[in-house]
Structures are given as structure tokens and as C-alpha cells.
Design a protein around this motif. Sequence first.
Motif, PDB file in Angstrom:
ATOM      1  N   PRO A 269       0.586  -1.003   0.215  1.00  7.25           N
ATOM      2  CA  PRO A 269      -0.101  -0.223   0.084  1.00  7.25           C
ATOM      3  C   PRO A 269       0.815   1.221  -0.571  1.00  7.25           C
ATOM      4  O   PRO A 269       1.331   1.672   1.082  1.00  7.25           O
ATOM      5  N   GLY A 270       0.584   2.121  -0.924  1.00  4.41           N
ATOM      6  CA  GLY A 270       1.107   3.589  -0.736  1.00  4.41           C
ATOM      7  C   GLY A 270       0.110   4.765  -0.125  1.00  4.41           C
ATOM      8  O   GLY A 270      -0.534   4.780   0.046  1.00  4.41           O
ATOM      9  N   ARG A 271       0.856   5.574   0.222  1.00  4.34           N
ATOM     10  CA  ARG A 271       0.322   6.013   1.302  1.00  4.34           C
ATOM     11  C   ARG A 271       0.676   7.653   0.649  1.00  4.34           C
ATOM     12  O   ARG A 271       1.340   7.920   0.385  1.00  4.34           O
ATOM     13  N   PHE A 272      -0.258   8.735   1.106  1.00  5.82           N
ATOM     14  CA  PHE A 272       0.675  10.010   0.753  1.00  5.82           C
ATOM     15  C   PHE A 272       0.536  11.314   2.148  1.00  5.82           C
ATOM     16  O   PHE A 272      -0.357  11.248   2.763  1.00  5.82           O
ATOM     17  N   ALA A 273       1.398  12.420   1.801  1.00  7.78           N
ATOM     18  CA  ALA A 273       1.163  13.887   2.890  1.00  7.78           C
ATOM     19  C   ALA A 273       1.140  14.352   2.021  1.00  7.78           C
ATOM     20  O   ALA A 273       1.605  14.996   0.943  1.00  7.78           O
ATOM     21  N   VAL A 274       0.687  16.268   2.961  1.00  8.42           N
ATOM     22  CA  VAL A 274       0.520  17.309   2.195  1.00  8.42           C
ATOM     23  C   VAL A 274       1.196  17.774   2.766  1.00  8.42           C
ATOM     24  O   VAL A 274       1.144  17.569   4.481  1.00  8.42           O
ATOM     25  N   ILE A 275       2.450  19.041   1.839  1.00  9.38           N
ATOM     26  CA  ILE A 275       2.784  19.539   2.877  1.00  9.38           C
ATOM     27  C   ILE A 275       2.801  21.303   2.379  1.00  9.38           C
ATOM     28  O   ILE A 275       2.733  21.586   1.417  1.00  9.38           O
ATOM     29  N   ARG A 276       2.173  21.962   3.306  1.00 11.52           N
ATOM     30  CA  ARG A 276       1.706  22.977   3.171  1.00 11.52           C
ATOM     31  C   ARG A 276       3.211  24.036   3.415  1.00 11.52           C
ATOM     32  O   ARG A 276       3.826  23.076   3.780  1.00 11.52           O
ATOM     33  N   PRO A 277       2.700  25.156   2.804  1.00 12.01           N
ATOM     34  CA  PRO A 277       3.696  26.341   2.562  1.00 12.01           C
ATOM     35  C   PRO A 277       4.588  26.253   3.474  1.00 12.01           C
ATOM     36  O   PRO A 277       4.062  26.623   4.669  1.00 12.01           O
ATOM     37  N   ARG A 278       5.648  26.317   3.362  1.00  7.38           N
ATOM     38  CA  ARG A 278       7.315  26.614   4.552  1.00  7.38           C
ATOM     39  C   ARG A 278       6.978  26.225   5.924  1.00  7.38           C
ATOM     40  O   ARG A 278       6.920  26.299   7.112  1.00  7.38           O
ATOM     41  N   ASP A 279       5.874  24.474   5.667  1.00  2.92           N
ATOM     42  CA  ASP A 279       6.286  24.121   6.439  1.00  2.92           C
ATOM     43  C   ASP A 279       6.447  22.324   6.083  1.00  2.92           C
ATOM     44  O   ASP A 279       6.940  21.970   4.771  1.00  2.92           O
ATOM     45  N   SER A 280       6.525  21.600   7.339  1.00  2.00           N
ATOM     46  CA  SER A 280       7.124  20.261   6.819  1.00  2.00           C
ATOM     47  C   SER A 280       5.871  18.917   7.439  1.00  2.00           C
ATOM     48  O   SER A 280       5.677  19.342   9.128  1.00  2.00           O
ATOM     49  N   VAL A 281       6.290  17.842   7.318  1.00  2.00           N
ATOM     50  CA  VAL A 281       5.446  16.898   7.968  1.00  2.00           C
ATOM     51  C   VAL A 281       6.645  15.590   8.239  1.00  2.00           C
ATOM     52  O   VAL A 281       7.605  15.262   7.604  1.00  2.00           O
ATOM     53  N   GLU A 282       6.184  14.638   9.179  1.00  2.00           N
ATOM     54  CA  GLU A 282       7.576  13.736   9.331  1.00  2.00           C
ATOM     55  C   GLU A 282       6.291  12.882   9.461  1.00  2.00           C
ATOM     56  O   GLU A 282       5.137  12.639   9.823  1.00  2.00           O
ATOM     57  N   VAL A 283       6.566  11.290   8.308  1.00  2.00           N
ATOM     58  CA  VAL A 283       5.077  10.216   8.840  1.00  2.00           C
ATOM     59  C   VAL A 283       5.728   8.814   8.721  1.00  2.00           C
ATOM     60  O   VAL A 283       7.408   8.757   8.229  1.00  2.00           O
ATOM     61  N   SER A 284       5.686   8.211  10.143  1.00  2.00           N
ATOM     62  CA  SER A 284       6.227   6.800  10.425  1.00  2.00           C
ATOM     63  C   SER A 284       6.037   6.357   8.838  1.00  2.00           C
ATOM     64  O   SER A 284       4.873   6.092   8.417  1.00  2.00           O
ATOM     65  N   GLY A 285       7.005   4.830   8.326  1.00  2.00           N
ATOM     66  CA  GLY A 285       5.946   4.170   7.778  1.00  2.00           C
ATOM     67  C   GLY A 285       5.963   2.617   7.958  1.00  2.00           C
ATOM     68  O   GLY A 285       4.668   2.914   7.915  1.00  2.00           O
ATOM     69  N   MET A 286       6.646   2.515   9.214  1.00  2.00           N
ATOM     70  CA  MET A 286       6.594   1.303   9.576  1.00  2.00           C
ATOM     71  C   MET A 286       7.698   0.898  10.673  1.00  2.00           C
ATOM     72  O   MET A 286       8.854   1.350  11.126  1.00  2.00           O
ATOM     73  N   THR A 287       7.178  -0.212  11.090  1.00  2.00           N
ATOM     74  CA  THR A 287       8.308  -0.351  12.562  1.00  2.00           C
ATOM     75  C   THR A 287       8.883  -1.738  12.285  1.00  2.00           C
ATOM     76  O   THR A 287       8.330  -2.640  11.375  1.00  2.00           O
ATOM     77  N   ASN A 357       8.296  21.725   2.706  1.00  2.00           N
ATOM     78  CA  ASN A 357       8.175  22.344   1.330  1.00  2.00           C
ATOM     79  C   ASN A 357       8.793  23.668   1.546  1.00  2.00           C
ATOM     80  O   ASN A 357       7.559  24.588   2.210  1.00  2.00           O
ATOM     81  N   GLU A 358       9.981  24.256   1.611  1.00  3.53           N
ATOM     82  CA  GLU A 358      10.540  24.730   2.350  1.00  3.53           C
ATOM     83  C   GLU A 358      10.702  26.026   0.547  1.00  3.53           C
ATOM     84  O   GLU A 358      11.087  27.339   0.972  1.00  3.53           O
ATOM     85  N   ASN A 359      10.221  26.167  -0.307  1.00  2.80           N
ATOM     86  CA  ASN A 359      10.065  27.166  -1.403  1.00  2.80           C
ATOM     87  C   ASN A 359       9.353  27.578  -1.505  1.00  2.80           C
ATOM     88  O   ASN A 359       8.969  28.594  -2.431  1.00  2.80           O
ATOM     89  N   ALA A 360       8.018  26.918  -1.948  1.00  6.44           N
ATOM     90  CA  ALA A 360       6.719  27.907  -2.023  1.00  6.44           C
ATOM     91  C   ALA A 360       6.397  28.414  -0.533  1.00  6.44           C
ATOM     92  O   ALA A 360       6.450  28.405   0.253  1.00  6.44           O
ATOM     93  N   TRP A 361       5.463  29.840  -1.340  1.00  7.56           N
ATOM     94  CA  TRP A 361       4.822  30.474  -0.121  1.00  7.56           C
ATOM     95  C   TRP A 361       3.315  30.187   0.106  1.00  7.56           C
ATOM     96  O   TRP A 361       3.166  31.030   0.952  1.00  7.56           O
ATOM     97  N   PHE A 362       3.017  29.672  -0.887  1.00  7.00           N
ATOM     98  CA  PHE A 362       1.424  29.909  -0.931  1.00  7.00           C
ATOM     99  C   PHE A 362       1.141  27.591  -2.268  1.00  7.00           C
ATOM    100  O   PHE A 362      -0.446  28.007  -1.650  1.00  7.00           O
ATOM    101  N   LYS A 363       2.145  27.188  -1.653  1.00  9.37           N
ATOM    102  CA  LYS A 363       1.075  25.611  -3.242  1.00  9.37           C
ATOM    103  C   LYS A 363       1.548  24.740  -2.671  1.00  9.37           C
ATOM    104  O   LYS A 363       3.102  24.422  -1.893  1.00  9.37           O
ATOM    105  N   LYS A 364       1.092  24.143  -1.711  1.00  9.52           N
ATOM    106  CA  LYS A 364       1.225  22.783  -0.869  1.00  9.52           C
ATOM    107  C   LYS A 364       2.158  22.350  -2.104  1.00  9.52           C
ATOM    108  O   LYS A 364       2.089  22.195  -3.569  1.00  9.52           O
ATOM    109  N   ARG A 365       2.555  20.694  -1.219  1.00  9.17           N
ATOM    110  CA  ARG A 365       3.238  19.724  -2.495  1.00  9.17           C
ATOM    111  C   ARG A 365       2.141  18.728  -1.676  1.00  9.17           C
ATOM    112  O   ARG A 365       1.598  17.983  -0.651  1.00  9.17           O
ATOM    113  N   VAL A 366       2.244  17.264  -2.322  1.00 12.17           N
ATOM    114  CA  VAL A 366       2.088  16.306  -2.151  1.00 12.17           C
ATOM    115  C   VAL A 366       3.025  15.671  -2.286  1.00 12.17           C
ATOM    116  O   VAL A 366       3.160  15.200  -3.287  1.00 12.17           O
ATOM    117  N   ALA A 367       3.167  14.338  -1.853  1.00 16.40           N
ATOM    118  CA  ALA A 367       3.922  13.271  -1.505  1.00 16.40           C
ATOM    119  C   ALA A 367       3.715  11.939  -1.049  1.00 16.40           C
ATOM    120  O   ALA A 367       2.193  12.395  -0.600  1.00 16.40           O
TER     121      ALA A 367
END
Length: 376
Positions: A269-287, A357-367
Motif C-alpha cells: 500500500p502507498g500513502r501520501f502526505a500533504v505539505i503546506r507552504p513553509r511547513d514540514s511533515v514527518e510520517v511513520s512508515g513502519m516498525t 516544503n521550503e520553497n513555496a509561499w502559497f502552494k502545497k506539495r503532495v508526496a
Amino acid sequence: LHDLGDAEAAKLAQLREELPAAVAQARDASAEMAATPEGGATLWRTPIEQRSDASDICLLKYLRAEELNVGKAAERIKQSLIFRADCKIDEIAKAELPEHFCGHDFLTGSDEGGRPVMISRFGGMDIGKVFGDLEAFVRYRAKIMEDAIAMLEFKRGHAEDLTQVHDYSGVLTSMFNSDVKNGVTAISKVFSEHYPEFKGKTLFVNFPAVFSKPFQALAALLPERTRNKFVILGQDDHEALFGHLRPDLVPEAIGGLWRSESLLRPGTPGRFAVIRPRDSVEVSGMTVKSGQDVLWEVRVCTLEVAYEVAFVGDDGSETSFSSSSKSEGQHLTAQDGVLAGRGSAPSDGKVVFRFRNENAWFKKRVAAFRCHVAPA
């Protein structure tokens, strides 16, 4: 079949009684059908004259498509038997496609409901070759449909329809000439008449705004039940797309993780994260346990993002498997596609995915990302 009500069960029994006459009429009308052995009438490799859950599912599709009108359902089954015999649909399903029909369609697995996922991309088609021969085009689309249906198990309680994705990236209004219109009209008629109740959710992705009005006009002619299965998504709307379909079922070319060859086992299974402008996200993959190897994949769907795939031990220690270099201004870009790798856990802990998402001021990124423990 699992939600069969009393009224439908009664109508199905009536259709069973009408079936021998419908098959006999198909044999009288088609030499190809007449050549099949007695008792050998099939729909999608299912012997429909033999009582079984699989044959009940096939008959119910016609019955429901005709709103429980037994006579109309029997007539439609007859016509489908003639169509499949005369057009040699079972042989088409096994045939190799000419090169100009290849590379546009993907069967990427099954969704959360067990429905086969069929994805068609229209932007890269050579319009003259693909649509120039109407008969060849219909055979091509029928084969793709047959390949998808072959993934269904025709068992009680299992999925009975498909999830389809139509990708319009790269499609221009100039592509819609008379050959295309004739091809679309012809295959729509074939699917409507001979592939009833197979359409599940249909996602239209990267759908150009200029097509909205013509599409609405076409949709207005369709039954409400069919229209309710349509989902229209704009350009690069991966957050909404992944809300309907996991990233591992979406091809790499349109922002997902699916590739014909991957280090990871099919169906991871794949998952996704939404990273808002100037924000950071950490997601646990698995133990993971000490000494286990981890296979991982990661990508950004549009533009760019800073990333890291790392191991974090239960004791707080960290090991970086892969990352973009902040000091050198490097980022993972959408053009990089899916980045894959392997890392070993030095102790008990977990795999994490980090995005900035350190380059954007207005646009989110999806990873998108996924991982699993490598086989020993």
C-alpha cells in the motif's frame, strides 16, 4: 450477488427459465455461436447455462441493467452471445495488440473494495493510428475491458465492477476530430449493450476546463445512476485523487507510485502526505526489527520538495537512508519520478519519511511513499 433481494431473486429465477430459449435463438442467428458445444454458452469465461454463483452474477448484470425486465434481459443476453461469437471476443482477449495501441492502458491492481483498477491515458495517442480504423479501435478497447474483467473472481461477496481512471493530460481540443467522435460513439455503444453493470467509480483526472460543458451535455443523456459514478478532477489534483485511489495504484506518469517493475512486492500500500507552504511533515512508515532490510519508495507529485527517508531507533538514534541536500539546495522533483532504495535497521525502531516544503509561499506539495521489509 451478496445483496440480492427477494424481488431480484424471483426475477433471476424467471430469467433462468428464459435462458435456454435465448441461447437457442443466439445459435439460430449466428453460425459462430451455433458452432459452440451444447451447454457451452459463456460470458466472460463463465458457463451461463450451469447454475453457479458466477453465472448468477453474469445474469444479474443484464437483469439489473434492464431494471428487472426479464424479457429485455433475455434479449440482451442473446445479443451479447451473438456479438461475442461473431466478433470472436474470447480470441481478441488473448491477442497481442499492435504497437500503436500499446502503452496507453494499465491494470495496476485492485482498490480497497477489490475492484480491478483500469487506467487509460489519452494524451500520448497517435490519433490517426488509434482511431483511423474503427473496427480495430473497437477490438482494442474490448480487449482492454476483457483484460480488466478477467481480474474479477465472480464470487459471492466479491467485487463485481471496475474502477476506471481516464487521464486527459496532454489532450488538446484539436484531437477531437470525426474519427475520434466515431470511435467514442461506437465503443460507448458496445460497452453499454454488452458489458452491463461493470462501470464502478470513474475518475476523470487532469480534466481540461474547456471540456466541461461538452462533458456536461453528454452526461445529461446518461442515467443518474451512471452519472453518480463520475468524479471530475482538475490538473494535478493528487490530494483528491489519492482520496479515491491509493498512490500505489496510480501510474508514475500521472503522479503515483505504480511502475511495471518495482523493488517492492505488488500490492504494497502507498500513502501520501500533504505539505503546506513553509511547513514540514514527518510520517511513520513502519516498525522494523534489528537487522531487517527495508525497501522503500518516495516521490513528490508536482514541483519539488525536500525529503529524507530515515531509520529512528527505539533508543532515539537515527540513520539516514536517503535525503535531499539542504546545503546544496537540492530537492526531489516531480520529474525525478519514483525514487527507490534499500536500508538496513541497525536496531529495533521505525522507518520515517520527512518532507519540507521550503520553497513555496502559497502552494502545497503532495508526496507519496511506501515501504516494506525485504524478504529474508
